[in-house]
Design a protein around this motif. Structure first.
Motif: not given
Length: 251
Positions: A5-15, A22-26, A42-51, A53-56
């Motif tokens: 339902a959700l697929a991430l490939d090489g996702v990098a998110v800034d805050r 950096h380069e998250v694939t799951l 560790a970047g967990k919330t930043t990853l969620m915010d990136g998914i 759309g709240l972080a670039p």
């Protein structure tokens, strides 16, 4: 094999223009709970915010039900079927419980389903949300995500500040959401509670995935979790076998 339902490939998110993830694939399967663990920072919330759309998202792709969403505005991601339960338990405090739910209702979202999952809320449907307990407010936020008719629900640290009994109650509901066919992505401070309800786990350290595998490989293994969170030599088979099964408070 069921498509994710959700697929991430090489996702990098800034805050704040600083690279954090950096380069998250799951991926997250429908009808399953995918657990994301890691220490504070560790970047967990930043990853969620990136998914959400709240972080670039600096690079990589995020696909929701097969469609790329990483360049969509947050509200368009929500309309496409992405629900987000953030840490802060933000409710509209002067609105009633039912008004809080109705403002998020769309598509096939059903208030009756929310009240079935949370009969406590049905009894308080006309009460202003500001008068609810912390656990009840979390139920409202979860319910608000549910009535948006999501394909995927992101849940970030829903246990913060709540009593253990309430956390267990909410964790059971997470399992019920998956049972409804929703893909749940769960960040949780109590690692073993999350691993009990989840099917697959990913551990982040310094913004990178350092473990991906079945939840059963980590459940109750405090030493291995600690080393995945903070680094160190691999865990030996003897150490792994002697690890306790107490609930982990690692973040």
């Amino acid at each position: 094999m069921t498509a994710p339902a959700l697929a991430l490939d090489g996702v990098a998110v800034d805050r704040a223009e600083v690279p954090v993830v950096h380069e998250v694939t799951l991926d997250a399967a429908p009808g399953a709970v995918t657990v994301i663990l890691g220490a504070n920072g560790a970047g967990k919330t930043t990853l969620m915010d990136g998914i959400a759309g709240l972080a670039p998202v600096r690079s990589g792709t995020i696909r929701l039900d097969g469609k790329a969403i990483e360049r969509l505005a947050p509200y368009k991601r929500a309309r496409a079927g992405l629900g987000y339960v953030e840490q802060a338990r933000t409710t509209f405090r002067t609105l009633t419980v039912e008004q809080n739910l109705v403002v998020s209702q769309q598509g096939d979202g059903d208030l009756g389903t929310v009240y079935r999952l949370f009969p406590e809320l049905e009894k308080r449907r006309t009460l202003q949300a500001g008068y609810l307990s912390g656990g009840e407010q979390q139920m409202v936020v979860l319910g608000r995500a549910l009535v948006s008719a999501p394909k995927v629900v992101l849940i970030d640290e829903m246990s913060l500040g709540l009593a253990p009994l309430v956390v267990r109650r909410l964790m059971a509901t997470v399992g019920e959401l998956a049972g409804m066919g929703i893909a749940v992505v769960l960040i949780e401070q109590f690692a073993n509670l999350a691993l009990d309800v989840g099917s697959r786990a990913h551990v982040l350290r310094k913004g990178r995935v350092v473990f991906s595998g079945p939840c059963g490989e980590l459940r109750g293994d405090e030493r291995r979790l600690h080393r995945l969170y903070f680094g160190g030599p691999p865990v030996s088979a003897a150490e792994a076998g002697g690890a306790g099964a107490a609930e982990s408070g690692l973040r």
